[in-house]
Design an enzyme around this catalytic site. Structure first.
Site, mmCIF file in Angstrom:
data_model
loop_
_atom_site.group_PDB
_atom_site.id
_atom_site.type_symbol
_atom_site.label_atom_id
_atom_site.label_comp_id
_atom_site.label_asym_id
_atom_site.label_seq_id
_atom_site.Cartn_x
_atom_site.Cartn_y
_atom_site.Cartn_z
ATOM 1 N N ASP A 108 -3.165 1.297 10.193
ATOM 2 C CA ASP A 108 -4.271 2.214 10.458
ATOM 3 C C ASP A 108 -4.677 2.180 11.927
ATOM 4 O O ASP A 108 -5.075 3.192 12.487
ATOM 5 C CB ASP A 108 -5.471 1.861 9.574
ATOM 6 C CG ASP A 108 -5.154 2.100 8.113
ATOM 7 O OD1 ASP A 108 -4.395 1.296 7.533
ATOM 8 O OD2 ASP A 108 -5.627 3.114 7.571
ATOM 9 N N CYS A 143 0.831 -1.203 0.000
ATOM 10 C CA CYS A 143 0.000 0.000 0.000
ATOM 11 C C CYS A 143 0.872 1.262 0.000
ATOM 12 O O CYS A 143 1.977 1.250 -0.561
ATOM 13 C CB CYS A 143 -0.992 -0.013 1.156
ATOM 14 S SG CYS A 143 -2.349 1.168 0.912
HETATM 15 P P1 RI2 Z 1 0.174 6.276 6.982
HETATM 16 C C1 RI2 Z 1 -3.630 3.579 4.464
HETATM 17 O O1 RI2 Z 1 -5.009 3.470 4.344
HETATM 18 C C2 RI2 Z 1 -2.919 2.259 4.291
HETATM 19 O O2 RI2 Z 1 -3.593 1.149 4.885
HETATM 20 C C3 RI2 Z 1 -1.629 2.578 4.993
HETATM 21 O O3 RI2 Z 1 -0.850 1.441 5.289
HETATM 22 C C4 RI2 Z 1 -2.166 3.263 6.230
HETATM 23 O O4 RI2 Z 1 -3.240 4.072 5.745
HETATM 24 C C5 RI2 Z 1 -1.202 4.060 7.028
HETATM 25 O O5 RI2 Z 1 -0.734 5.161 6.292
HETATM 26 P P2 RI2 Z 1 -5.850 4.028 3.063
HETATM 27 O O6 RI2 Z 1 -6.265 5.431 3.411
HETATM 28 O O7 RI2 Z 1 -0.609 6.878 8.103
HETATM 29 O O8 RI2 Z 1 -5.031 3.945 1.818
HETATM 30 O O9 RI2 Z 1 1.413 5.588 7.470
HETATM 31 O O10 RI2 Z 1 -7.046 3.105 3.018
HETATM 32 O O11 RI2 Z 1 0.442 7.272 5.874
#
Ligand code: RI2
Length: 301
Positions: free
Chosen positions: A194, A125
């Site tokens: 998350d 991701c």
């Molecule tokens: P940071 C994201 O969620 C991903 O799951 C990623 O690993 C997590 O947030 C943490 O991201 P999405 O918004 O806070 O893409 O480390 O569903 O940037």
């Protein structure tokens, strides 16, 4: 941006990432307080509460969002009159944003020390905490390489590979289903998250638990990078983390698959047994220390 505009951007994932949505919520609450024109303190508090609830409702899984709103709303009790309370909300929101940005730097500093020269990493991701850590290791002169998954259905992995390549990190894009095949070449898995539950499980982008399982099988350590405001107080009280399900059209166009049921859960839980360390801005911890972190932080809503 105001509350509704921010909420919609988060829902549509135009603003995304657990830390970023928390900071966007903080910014929106700050703007709400700054722009409030009424003179009734009770009404302000009621509307502030509604604003917080609207922001929290946008994405149910990332506790970063709920924790940010909870911390900022504590400002509503600091002050005797409307002006003081509004100022407190602005200060709490600004403090949260500073805390969040600083945490990212500290996590990168600490986490990068666990990356060795010539390590081959795998990430999933698009996590700002994981990517900052990887980039720091690269900037420190370590000759690393990264495999990054596509991360279906939204393909946030494309953002990751572009960010890493821009920084000069040799990066290879793989489809999600190539993880087990590639794992034999990997030294360390680095992901963000998350939500961290009180039992040390981490909730991250769908597919993370499969990656951790493959890493476990191949004896490859898994390092999770997570700010402490991603630890969930609610899980201590027995609540389960809700796994967000998004529009099935993110997977394939439903009209092209008439009669087919499509399921689109966007997060999963990785048990603590498959995680080596969680790197927080307070230091490197075992996932089993999640309880202590939650207890030490006053994140009760
Ligand atoms: P940071 C994201 O969620 C991903 O799951 C990623 O690993 C997590 O947030 C943490 O991201 P999405 O918004 O806070 O893409 O480390 O569903 O940037």
């Amino acid at each position: 941006m105001d509350i509704e505009e921010t909420a919609q951007k988060i829902e549509l994932m135009e603003v995304r990432g657990a830390a970023k949505i928390a900071r966007a919520a903080a910014e929106a609450l700050k703007n709400f307080a700054l722009g409030y024109e009424g003179n009734d303190i009770k009404k302000f508090r009621d509307e502030l509460k509604q604003a917080g609830e609207r922001l929290i409702s946008t994405r149910p899984t990332a506790v970063s969002l709920r924790n940010a709103v909870t911390m900022i709303l504590k400002g509503e009790n600091k002050g005797d009159n409307l002006e003081q309370v509004k100022n407190s909300i602005v200060t709490e929101a600004e403090n949260f944003i500073i805390r969040s940005e600083k945490a990212l730097e500290v996590i990168a500093e600490i986490g990068s020390k666990r990356i060795k020269n010539k390590d081959v990493l795998l990430t999933h991701c698009n996590s700002s905490a994981a990517i900052s850590t990887i980039i720091k290791a690269h900037k420190d002169g370590k000759k690393i390489q990264v495999y990054a998954t596509e991360s279906r259905p939204k393909r946030q992995g494309y953002i990751t590979v572009r960010q890493l390549v821009k920084e000069g990190v040799p990066t290879t894009l793989i489809v999600d289903s190539a993880v087990r095949y590639v794992m034999q070449r990997v030294d360390l898995v680095v992901v963000g998250c998350d939500t961290v539950a009180s039992n040390g499980a981490i909730i991250n982008k769908i597919g993370t638990s499969q990656i951790a399982l493959c890493a476990h099988e191949a004896r490859v350590p898994v390092m999770v990078c997570a700010e402490t405001y991603k630890f969930s107080h609610e899980t201590l009280a027995g609540e389960l983390v809700e796994i967000e399900e998004r529009d099935v059209n993110e997977v394939v166009k439903q009209e092209d698959f008439l009669g087919v049921r499509i399921f689109n859960p966007v997060f999963d839980a990785t048990p603590p047994e498959y995680i080596d360390v969680i790197v927080t801005e307070k230091g490197v911890i075992s996932p089993h220390a999640a309880y202590e972190i939650i207890k030490a932080l006053d994140l009760k809503s």
